[in-house]
Enzyme design. Structure first.
Site, short mmCIF file in Angstrom:
data_model
loop_
_atom_site.label_atom_id
_atom_site.label_comp_id
_atom_site.label_asym_id
_atom_site.label_seq_id
_atom_site.Cartn_x
_atom_site.Cartn_y
_atom_site.Cartn_z
N HIS A 1 0.84 -1.19 0.00
CA HIS A 1 0.00 0.00 0.00
C HIS A 1 0.88 1.25 0.00
O HIS A 1 1.50 1.57 1.01
CB HIS A 1 -0.86 -0.07 1.26
CG HIS A 1 -1.84 1.02 1.43
ND1 HIS A 1 -3.14 0.91 1.01
CD2 HIS A 1 -1.72 2.24 1.99
CE1 HIS A 1 -3.78 2.03 1.31
NE2 HIS A 1 -2.95 2.85 1.91
N GLU B 1 -11.15 -1.09 -6.13
CA GLU B 1 -11.68 -1.81 -4.95
C GLU B 1 -12.88 -1.10 -4.32
O GLU B 1 -12.86 0.12 -4.16
CB GLU B 1 -10.53 -1.89 -3.94
CG GLU B 1 -10.78 -2.77 -2.76
CD GLU B 1 -9.47 -2.98 -2.00
OE1 GLU B 1 -8.41 -3.13 -2.64
OE2 GLU B 1 -9.51 -2.96 -0.77
N TYR C 1 -7.48 6.72 2.60
CA TYR C 1 -8.69 6.28 1.91
C TYR C 1 -9.60 7.48 1.69
O TYR C 1 -9.85 8.25 2.59
CB TYR C 1 -9.43 5.23 2.72
CG TYR C 1 -8.64 3.97 2.85
CD1 TYR C 1 -8.40 3.18 1.75
CD2 TYR C 1 -8.11 3.59 4.08
CE1 TYR C 1 -7.66 2.02 1.86
CE2 TYR C 1 -7.37 2.44 4.20
CZ TYR C 1 -7.16 1.65 3.08
OH TYR C 1 -6.42 0.52 3.20
N GLU D 1 -3.63 -8.93 -0.07
CA GLU D 1 -3.18 -7.72 0.60
C GLU D 1 -2.13 -8.05 1.66
O GLU D 1 -2.19 -9.11 2.28
CB GLU D 1 -4.41 -7.10 1.28
CG GLU D 1 -4.18 -5.78 1.95
CD GLU D 1 -5.51 -5.15 2.37
OE1 GLU D 1 -6.53 -5.86 2.40
OE2 GLU D 1 -5.51 -3.95 2.66
N HIS E 1 -13.24 2.68 -1.27
CA HIS E 1 -13.91 2.58 0.04
C HIS E 1 -15.37 3.03 -0.06
O HIS E 1 -15.93 3.55 0.92
CB HIS E 1 -13.17 3.43 1.08
CG HIS E 1 -12.39 2.60 2.05
ND1 HIS E 1 -12.55 2.69 3.41
CD2 HIS E 1 -11.44 1.67 1.86
CE1 HIS E 1 -11.73 1.84 4.01
NE2 HIS E 1 -11.04 1.22 3.09
N ARG F 1 -12.98 -9.90 -2.55
CA ARG F 1 -12.13 -9.49 -1.44
C ARG F 1 -12.46 -10.38 -0.25
O ARG F 1 -13.20 -9.97 0.66
CB ARG F 1 -12.39 -8.01 -1.12
CG ARG F 1 -12.01 -7.08 -2.25
CD ARG F 1 -10.54 -6.77 -2.25
NE ARG F 1 -10.16 -6.03 -1.06
CZ ARG F 1 -9.00 -6.15 -0.43
NH1 ARG F 1 -8.10 -7.02 -0.85
NH2 ARG F 1 -8.72 -5.41 0.62
N ASP G 1 -8.34 1.78 -3.96
CA ASP G 1 -9.49 1.47 -3.11
C ASP G 1 -10.36 2.72 -2.96
O ASP G 1 -9.92 3.73 -2.41
CB ASP G 1 -8.98 1.01 -1.73
CG ASP G 1 -10.09 0.41 -0.89
OD1 ASP G 1 -11.27 0.53 -1.26
OD2 ASP G 1 -9.76 -0.20 0.16
N GLU H 1 -14.77 -6.99 1.13
CA GLU H 1 -14.07 -7.16 2.40
C GLU H 1 -14.99 -6.96 3.60
O GLU H 1 -14.68 -7.43 4.69
CB GLU H 1 -12.84 -6.25 2.49
CG GLU H 1 -13.15 -4.77 2.62
CD GLU H 1 -11.89 -3.90 2.56
OE1 GLU H 1 -11.06 -4.16 1.67
OE2 GLU H 1 -11.78 -2.99 3.39
MG MG Z 1 -10.36 -2.14 0.94
#
Ligand code: MG
Length: 410
Positions: A127, A232, A158, A334, A208, A279, A206, A258
């Site tokens: 990341h 993502e 994020y 990840e 989010h 995810r 991502d 996720e």
């Molecule tokens: Mg994520």
């Protein structure tokens, strides 16, 4: 042969890296065979401890450890109402430990029980974050030098805190961000990364679920020239129908799930080929038992595994790794590294999975190949349990707001 049974179930809460982890130990009637699992739910781990101690432990003491499937099914329906992040995490802790025990009984690593390795190691993505383009670029560069082939790029965290925000009087405290400014900053970020680092690295971003549905579709389309590996969490679980429109308008690959807690959340997306990666969060789905089924379902439709391990404990990382080594449908997982805590983590979790040149390797020890040094774990109490620290009781980053003061998804 007399069955080996569950003698006791214990939980250990620890936070060596800041996030609260809940490790589960399933002790058996066989001296020397104890299974280790992970039941972490960072923001609500006391509720998971209660679930295990008050409800699952009395149900499971005395059960034959070999009956993992029946124990999972029985545990899931015992309270009649089922599937929640709390309950799934609790069941996952025991389920993962039972797979560890089965491996120890068979004298084989868990990936062997699942069918053996499809690959010698699992590709991990790291990341690269930063407050400005230069800082993201510097971090990106470091990961490339370490051999990472997949890098997730985020500017200002994020959702991106990219500039000063002007709000009305009397807004409530929170983690403020500006959606349109964020969307523009993502394009600039990937322009910068591709211009400076070329096209050899697979890129991930991502969202989010922080943009409106139509704005995230526009973003995905605008990112097409940068050829992302995946975008993502474009949409939250309550807005998954928007993936149909997303697919009609862009070929940017999509990864989601996720925060899912039921396989049915993926099912229409997988059946209709609306996403490219799941995810899989091994604790939030309820452990290895449902995890391997979800991976198989994805495989049958050409959807790959893009496993979650955001703030996961090393035990959850190890469980995820074993599934990823076996699953034919694996893509990338990840991994946020143990950073400056590498030595502490190796001592606290003997058998910690190793990463070399962007690949994570399991050791060949029976079970998950990981243990815990309990004395050391107790030296790192969770913030919620330490005097004067309650940041995870009401965490700021999940109290997210847009410029006019409205609450939004973290
Ligand atoms: Mg994520």
């Amino acid at each position: 042969m007399k069955p080996i049974t569950i003698r006791n179930i214990r939980t250990i809460a620890t936070a060596p890296m800041g996030a609260s982890w809940l490790i589960v130990l399933v002790e058996t009637s066989e001296p020397g065979i104890t299974g280790i699992g992970c039941a972490s739910f960072r923001m609500r781990y006391h509720t998971v401890i209660t679930t295990i101690e008050r409800y699952l432990k009395p149900l499971l003491i005395g059960r034959d450890v070999s009956e993992i499937e029946d124990i999972w099914q029985t545990s899931m329906v015992q309270s009649y109402w089922r599937n929640s992040p709390v309950f799934n995490s609790a069941i996952a802790g025991i389920d993962i430990a039972l797979w560890d025990i089965k491996g120890k009984m068979a004298n084989m690593p868990v990936y062997q029980l699942l069918g053996g390795k499809s690959r010698p190691a699992a590709a991990v993505y790291s990341h690269a974050d930063g407050k400005d383009l230069q800082e993201v670029g510097d971090n990106f560069s470091k990961f490339r030098e370490q051999g990472y082939k997949f890098i997730r790029c985020q500017l200002g965290g994020y959702g991106g805190k990219v500039h000063e925000i002007t709000s009305p009087d009397n807004v409530l405290p929170g983690n403020y961000f500006d959606p349109p400014a964020y969307a523009k900053s993502v394009i600039k970020l990937f322009d910068y990364i591709r211009e400076n680092f070329g096209t050899d690295t697979e890129l991930i971003h991502d969202v989010h679920s922080r943009l409106s549905p139509i704005d995230v579709i526009k973003l995905a389309r605008n990112l097409e020239p940068h050829n992302l590996f995946w975008l993502e969490d474009a949409f939250p679980p309550e807005l998954l129908d928007w993936y149909t429109l997303m697919r009609q308008h862009t070929l940017t690959p999509q990864a989601v799930g996720e925060i899912f807690t039921h396989p049915r959340e993926w099912e229409p997306l997988i059946n209709d080929r609306l996403i490219d990666f799941i995810r899989l969060n091994i604790t939030k789905v309820g452990g290895i038992t449902p995890g391997k089924k979800i991976a198989a379902k994805a495989e049958s439709n050409g959807v790959r595994l893009g496993s979650y391990a955001g703030c996961s404990s090393p035990v959850a990382v190890a469980a995820t790794l074993h599934v990823n080594l076996n699953a034919y449908s694996f893509g990338a997982m990840e991994w946020n590294s143990w950073k400056y805590m590498e030595d502490v983590m190796s001592e606290m979790f003997p058998g910690l999975p190793q990463v070399r040149s962007g690949y994570m390797y399991a050791n060949d020890q029976p079970g998950l190949g990981i243990g815990i040094n309990e004395k050391m774990a107790l030296k790192f109490p969770c913030p919620e349990d330490s005097l004067g620290m309650d940041i995870h009781d009401v965490p700021l980053w999940t109290t997210t707001r847009t410029p006019d003061g409205s609450s939004t998804r973290p």
